[in-house]
Design a protein around this motif. Structure first.
Motif, PDB file in Angstrom:
ATOM      1  N   LEU A 154      -8.685  -5.309   5.522  1.00  0.00           N
ATOM      2  CA  LEU A 154      -8.114  -4.157   6.218  1.00  0.00           C
ATOM      3  C   LEU A 154      -6.827  -4.537   6.931  1.00  0.00           C
ATOM      4  CD1 LEU A 154      -8.440  -1.212   7.081  1.00  0.00           C
ATOM      5  CD2 LEU A 154      -9.830  -1.999   8.998  1.00  0.00           C
ATOM      6  N   GLU A 155      -6.823  -5.726   7.566  1.00  0.00           N
ATOM      7  CA  GLU A 155      -5.613  -6.184   8.235  1.00  0.00           C
ATOM      8  C   GLU A 155      -4.470  -6.345   7.241  1.00  0.00           C
ATOM      9  OE1 GLU A 155      -4.172  -9.873  11.138  1.00  0.00           O
ATOM     10  OE2 GLU A 155      -5.970 -10.065   9.880  1.00  0.00           O
ATOM     11  N   SER A 156      -4.799  -6.933   6.089  1.00  0.00           N
ATOM     12  CA  SER A 156      -3.771  -7.114   5.063  1.00  0.00           C
ATOM     13  C   SER A 156      -3.257  -5.768   4.557  1.00  0.00           C
ATOM     14  CB  SER A 156      -4.339  -7.937   3.913  1.00  0.00           C
ATOM     15  OG  SER A 156      -3.422  -8.045   2.855  1.00  0.00           O
ATOM     16  N   SER A 157      -4.194  -4.829   4.374  1.00  0.00           N
ATOM     17  CA  SER A 157      -3.788  -3.516   3.881  1.00  0.00           C
ATOM     18  C   SER A 157      -2.913  -2.788   4.890  1.00  0.00           C
ATOM     19  CB  SER A 157      -5.042  -2.683   3.568  1.00  0.00           C
ATOM     20  OG  SER A 157      -4.695  -1.379   3.172  1.00  0.00           O
ATOM     21  N   VAL A 158      -3.310  -2.852   6.165  1.00  0.00           N
ATOM     22  CA  VAL A 158      -2.513  -2.185   7.198  1.00  0.00           C
ATOM     23  C   VAL A 158      -1.126  -2.823   7.309  1.00  0.00           C
ATOM     24  CG1 VAL A 158      -2.363  -1.761   9.680  1.00  0.00           C
ATOM     25  CG2 VAL A 158      -4.520  -1.378   8.481  1.00  0.00           C
ATOM     26  N   GLU A 159      -1.090  -4.156   7.268  1.00  0.00           N
ATOM     27  CA  GLU A 159       0.198  -4.833   7.340  1.00  0.00           C
ATOM     28  C   GLU A 159       1.069  -4.478   6.138  1.00  0.00           C
ATOM     29  OE1 GLU A 159       3.274  -6.992   8.759  1.00  0.00           O
ATOM     30  OE2 GLU A 159       1.416  -6.424   9.789  1.00  0.00           O
ATOM     31  N   ARG A 160       0.432  -4.407   4.979  1.00  0.00           N
ATOM     32  CA  ARG A 160       1.178  -4.020   3.776  1.00  0.00           C
ATOM     33  C   ARG A 160       1.695  -2.595   3.912  1.00  0.00           C
ATOM     34  NH1 ARG A 160      -1.427  -3.755  -2.318  1.00  0.00           N
ATOM     35  NH2 ARG A 160       0.484  -3.231  -3.433  1.00  0.00           N
ATOM     36  N   GLN A 161       0.865  -1.734   4.485  1.00  0.00           N
ATOM     37  CA  GLN A 161       1.278  -0.351   4.659  1.00  0.00           C
ATOM     38  C   GLN A 161       2.440  -0.256   5.650  1.00  0.00           C
ATOM     39  OE1 GLN A 161      -0.121   1.928   2.801  1.00  0.00           O
ATOM     40  NE2 GLN A 161       1.002   3.703   3.576  1.00  0.00           N
ATOM     41  N   ARG A 162       2.364  -1.068   6.701  1.00  0.00           N
ATOM     42  CA  ARG A 162       3.465  -1.060   7.679  1.00  0.00           C
ATOM     43  C   ARG A 162       4.773  -1.519   7.035  1.00  0.00           C
ATOM     44  NH1 ARG A 162       0.159  -3.955  12.665  1.00  0.00           N
ATOM     45  NH2 ARG A 162      -1.001  -2.088  13.365  1.00  0.00           N
ATOM     46  N   ARG A 163       4.679  -2.606   6.266  1.00  0.00           N
ATOM     47  CA  ARG A 163       5.883  -3.087   5.582  1.00  0.00           C
ATOM     48  C   ARG A 163       6.400  -2.040   4.600  1.00  0.00           C
ATOM     49  NH1 ARG A 163       2.877  -7.858   4.756  1.00  0.00           N
ATOM     50  NH2 ARG A 163       2.830  -7.360   2.519  1.00  0.00           N
ATOM     51  N   ALA A 199      10.406   1.467   2.972  1.00  0.00           N
ATOM     52  CA  ALA A 199      10.749   2.780   2.421  1.00  0.00           C
ATOM     53  C   ALA A 199      11.745   3.497   3.318  1.00  0.00           C
ATOM     54  CB  ALA A 199       9.471   3.613   2.256  1.00  0.00           C
ATOM     55  N   SER A 200      11.545   3.412   4.623  1.00  0.00           N
ATOM     56  CA  SER A 200      12.485   4.047   5.553  1.00  0.00           C
ATOM     57  C   SER A 200      13.875   3.444   5.406  1.00  0.00           C
ATOM     58  CB  SER A 200      11.985   3.872   6.987  1.00  0.00           C
ATOM     59  OG  SER A 200      10.702   4.464   7.136  1.00  0.00           O
ATOM     60  N   HIS A 201      13.904   2.113   5.260  1.00  0.00           N
ATOM     61  CA  HIS A 201      15.199   1.441   5.103  1.00  0.00           C
ATOM     62  C   HIS A 201      15.879   1.865   3.801  1.00  0.00           C
ATOM     63  CE1 HIS A 201      18.250  -1.686   5.318  1.00  0.00           C
ATOM     64  NE2 HIS A 201      17.925  -2.041   4.083  1.00  0.00           N
ATOM     65  N   GLU A 202      15.101   1.919   2.708  1.00  0.00           N
ATOM     66  CA  GLU A 202      15.683   2.282   1.422  1.00  0.00           C
ATOM     67  C   GLU A 202      16.140   3.739   1.409  1.00  0.00           C
ATOM     68  OE1 GLU A 202      16.419   0.401  -1.073  1.00  0.00           O
ATOM     69  OE2 GLU A 202      15.552  -1.422  -0.226  1.00  0.00           O
ATOM     70  N   LEU A 203      15.413   4.596   2.089  1.00  0.00           N
ATOM     71  CA  LEU A 203      15.799   6.008   2.116  1.00  0.00           C
ATOM     72  C   LEU A 203      17.015   6.242   3.009  1.00  0.00           C
ATOM     73  CD1 LEU A 203      12.277   7.684   2.375  1.00  0.00           C
ATOM     74  CD2 LEU A 203      13.869   7.885   0.459  1.00  0.00           C
ATOM     75  N   LEU A 227      13.825   7.313  -5.986  1.00  0.00           N
ATOM     76  CA  LEU A 227      13.104   6.578  -4.963  1.00  0.00           C
ATOM     77  C   LEU A 227      11.915   7.396  -4.449  1.00  0.00           C
ATOM     78  CD1 LEU A 227      12.809   4.135  -3.144  1.00  0.00           C
ATOM     79  CD2 LEU A 227      14.489   5.143  -1.593  1.00  0.00           C
ATOM     80  N   ALA A 228      12.121   8.684  -4.248  1.00  0.00           N
ATOM     81  CA  ALA A 228      11.024   9.545  -3.797  1.00  0.00           C
ATOM     82  C   ALA A 228       9.909   9.594  -4.835  1.00  0.00           C
ATOM     83  CB  ALA A 228      11.540  10.949  -3.500  1.00  0.00           C
ATOM     84  N   ALA A 229      10.292   9.650  -6.110  1.00  0.00           N
ATOM     85  CA  ALA A 229       9.271   9.669  -7.173  1.00  0.00           C
ATOM     86  C   ALA A 229       8.496   8.358  -7.201  1.00  0.00           C
ATOM     87  CB  ALA A 229       9.938   9.932  -8.526  1.00  0.00           C
ATOM     88  N   ASP A 230       9.211   7.228  -7.031  1.00  0.00           N
ATOM     89  CA  ASP A 230       8.525   5.941  -7.003  1.00  0.00           C
ATOM     90  C   ASP A 230       7.553   5.851  -5.820  1.00  0.00           C
ATOM     91  OD1 ASP A 230       9.832   5.120  -9.246  1.00  0.00           O
ATOM     92  OD2 ASP A 230      11.334   3.911  -8.200  1.00  0.00           O
ATOM     93  N   LEU A 231       8.002   6.291  -4.666  1.00  0.00           N
ATOM     94  CA  LEU A 231       7.131   6.245  -3.486  1.00  0.00           C
ATOM     95  C   LEU A 231       5.917   7.142  -3.665  1.00  0.00           C
ATOM     96  CD1 LEU A 231       9.808   6.306  -0.627  1.00  0.00           C
ATOM     97  CD2 LEU A 231       8.492   4.353  -1.458  1.00  0.00           C
ATOM     98  N   LEU A 232       6.102   8.309  -4.269  1.00  0.00           N
ATOM     99  CA  LEU A 232       4.975   9.212  -4.500  1.00  0.00           C
ATOM    100  C   LEU A 232       3.973   8.589  -5.471  1.00  0.00           C
ATOM    101  CD1 LEU A 232       3.632  11.943  -4.109  1.00  0.00           C
ATOM    102  CD2 LEU A 232       5.056  12.847  -5.966  1.00  0.00           C
ATOM    103  N   LEU A 233       4.455   7.936  -6.536  1.00  0.00           N
ATOM    104  CA  LEU A 233       3.551   7.298  -7.492  1.00  0.00           C
ATOM    105  C   LEU A 233       2.789   6.150  -6.832  1.00  0.00           C
ATOM    106  CD1 LEU A 233       2.390   6.902 -10.284  1.00  0.00           C
ATOM    107  CD2 LEU A 233       4.434   5.581 -10.907  1.00  0.00           C
TER     108      LEU A 233
END
Length: 469
Positions: free
Chosen positions: A256-265, A270-274, A310-316
Motif C-alpha cells: 500500500l505504501e508503494s502504491s500510494v507513493e507511486r500514485q503521488r509520483r 502528470a501535473s508537471h507534464e500537463l 497526454l490526457a488519453a495516456d493518463l486516462l488509459l
C-alpha cells in the motif's frame, strides 16, 4: 475492537464449556449405567450363591426344617414346592412381591410359584440334582416389617425323594443404588466446578492467544490516524496463524505504501507534464488575442494534440490501475502488424516486416494495437535507418519483436525505461515531446493480457502473449 475480542473470548469459552459439558454428561451417563449394571450383576451373583447353597442342601436330602438359610436381612430365601406351598423360609421374611410366605408347621403357607420357562419339562431333573440354569428377577421382600428391593436368583432342585423345590434367594439392591447415587451426587457437584475451571482456563488462554491481535489492531488504528504508511505492526515470535497474519499485514502495508507513493509520483509527474503544453497554449492564445497577426496556429494545434495524447495516456493508465480487464476477443497479431505498418506512411523511417506467423491471442484489439503503436513510435525516435517488426510462434506463446538499429538501451536501464515518466538523457533520447508514458503503458497492457514486455538485447523489444485457446 476490544468488545469484538471480548466477544471472541466469550464465544471460545462458552463453546469449550458446552463441548466439555456434553462430553462429561455422556461419559458420566455411561459410567453410571456401567456401574449400575456391574452392581446388579454382583447382586445377582450373590443371590445365585445363596440360592445354590440352599438348593444343594435340598439335593442331598436334608430336611426342609433343618435347612441352613442365610439371614433374612441380607439374603431373604423362600423354598416353595411345585404347587406353591412354602417348604422353608428365611428368618423374619414375611412377604415376597407382596405375597405372604409364612410357613405353617403343616406346610400350609403358600407363595405364587415363579413363571415356568417353556423348556422346564425338558430339563428333567433327577432326584438329588440341582438345575444348572439360574433365572434372575427383580422384586421386593418384607423382612421384619421393612420392604426393600432385591435381586432374586431362582434355582430348581430335587430332593432324594423326587420332590421338586424352587429356591428363591434375594440380594438387596439398596447398596447398589446407594453407590450409584453417591457417584451421581459427586458428578453433579464436580461437573459445575469442572466447567467453571474449563471456562476460566479457556478465557485466559484465548486472551493470551489474542493479545498479539490486539497489538496489531492498535498499530493499525495508529497508522490510520497518522496516515503514516511507513509504520509496521508488531510481529510475534511464534510461527502460528497470528504470526503469519502480522507478516501478511506488513506486506500489505508495504504494498500500500508503494502504491500510494507511486500514485503521488504519478500525480506530480502528470501535473508537471500537463503544465508545459497548457502554459504554452495559453501563452499563444493570449498573444493571439493581443496581436492576432502573431498567433502561431500550427504551434497551438501541436500543443493541443500533445495535450490530447497526454490526457488519453493518463486516462488509459488510470483504467489499467483500476484493474480494468481486457476484452476476451481473438486478435491476430500478424494481421494487426500488417494493418499498422500500412497506415504509418508519414514515419521518418519505413517499417519493414519480417516473419509474420499466424497466431491468435485473446484480449483487447485496441489495447494491443496501442502497444504495437507505442513500440513502433519508440523505435522511430531512436532508429538510425531501420525499423523492423516480426511475429513468431514459440510453443504456447506468440512473440512480437520490434527492432531498430539505434544505439540500444544500456543494460542497467532496461527496467527503468518501463517506469512512468522516465526518459533517458543519452544519445538515444531524441524525444519529440513524449511524456515517457508509452513503454509504461505497453508493459501494463502486456501484463494485463497475461504476457510480458522486455528488452531482450539493446534495441529489440519483445512482447510475449499466450496463444488463445
Amino acid at each position: 475492537m476490544g468488545s469484538v475480542l471480548g466477544s471472541v473470548r466469550a464465544r471460545a469459552a462458552a463453546g469449550a464449556t458446552v463441548v466439555v459439558a456434553l462430553a462429561l454428561i455422556a461419559a458420566g451417563t455411561a459410567v453410571l449405567l456401567v456401574l449400575r449394571d456391574n452392581l446388579q450383576d454382583q447382586a445377582g451373583l450373590q443371590a445365585q450363591v445363596a440360592a445354590r447353597s440352599v438348593a444343594e442342601q435340598i439335593a442331598t436330602g436334608k430336611p426342609y426344617d433343618e435347612l441352613d438359610l442365610p439371614d433374612g436381612d441380607d439374603r431373604p430365601v423362600v423354598v416353595a414346592a411345585e404347587d406353591g406351598r412354602v417348604l422353608a423360609v428365611g428368618e423374619d421374611v414375611r412377604a415376597v412381591d407382596g405375597k405372604r410366605v409364612a410357613k405353617t408347621p403343616q406346610g400350609a403357607g403358600s407363595v405364587t410359584p415363579p413363571a415356568e420357562d417353556d423348556d422346564d419339562d425338558e430339563r428333567g431333573l433327577n432326584p438329588g440334582e440341582v438345575d444348572d440354569e439360574v433365572v434372575y428377577r427383580d422384586g421386593t421382600a418384607d423382612v421384619d416389617g421393612t420392604v426393600a428391593d432385591y435381586r432374586f436368583a431362582v434355582v430348581e432342585a430335587k430332593d432324594t425323594r423326587g420332590e421338586q423345590a424352587t429356591v428363591r434367594a434375594g440380594s438387596a439392591l439398596a447398596p447398589e443404588r446407594d453407590a450409584v447415587g453417591s457417584v451421581q451426587d459427586a458428578m453433579l457437584i464436580g461437573l459445575p466446578l469442572l466447567l467453571v475451571v474449563v471456562a476460566g482456563v479457556t478465557w485466559l488462554v484465548t486472551r493470551r492467544a489474542l493479545r498479539p491481535v490486539e497489538g496489531i489492531r492498535g498499530e493499525m488504528a495508529a497508522i490510520t490516524a497518522s496516515t503514516d504508511l511507513s509504520r509496521r505492526v508488531p510481529v510475534p515470535s511464534s510461527k502460528d496463524e497470528i504470526g503469519r497474519l502480522a507478516r501478511t499485514t506488513n506486506e500489505t502495508l508495504a504494498a500500500l505504501e508503494s502504491s500510494v507513493e507511486r500514485q503521488r509520483r504519478f500525480v506530480a509527474d502528470a501535473s508537471h507534464e500537463l503544465r508545459s503544453p497548457i502554459a504554452s497554449l495559453r501563452t499563444q492564445l493570449e498573444v493571439g488575442v493581443a496581436h492576432p497577426e502573431l498567433l502561431d496556429v500550427p504551434g497551438a494545434v501541436e500543443d493541443t494534440v500533445r495535450l490530447q495524447r497526454l490526457a488519453a495516456d493518463l486516462l488509459l493508465l488510470a483504467r489499467l490501475d483500476a484493474g480494468e480487464r481486457p476484452a476476451d476477443a481473438r486478435v491476430d497479431l500478424a494481421a494487426m502488424v500488417r494493418e499498422e505498418s500500412s497506415q504509418r506512411v508519414a514515419d521518418r523511417i519505413p517499417v519493414r516486416t519480417g516473419e509474420l506467423a499466424g497466431a491468435e491471442v485473446a484480449g483487447s484489439r485496441s489495447q494491443l494495437g496501442r502497444v504495437l503503436g507505442n513500440l513502433l513510435d519508440n523505435a522511430q525516435r531512436h532508429a538510425v535507418s531501420s525499423v523492423r517488426v516480426a511475429v513468431v510462434r514459440e510453443g504456447e506463446w506468440t512473440v512480437l519483436r520490434v527492432e531498430d538499429d539505434g544505439p540500444g538501451v544500456p543494460e542497467s536501464e532496461r527496467e527503468r525505461i518501463f517506469e512512468r515518466f522516465v526518459r533517458l538523457d543519452d544519445a538515444r533520447a531524441r524525444d519529440d515531446g513524449g511524456a515517457g508514458l508509452g513503454l509504461a503503458i505497453a508493459r501494463d497492457v502486456a501484463v494485463r493480457h497475461g504476457g510480458s514486455l522486455a528488452v531482450r538485447t539493446g534495441s529489440v523489444f519483445e512482447l510475449r502473449l499466450p496463444v488463445a485457446g
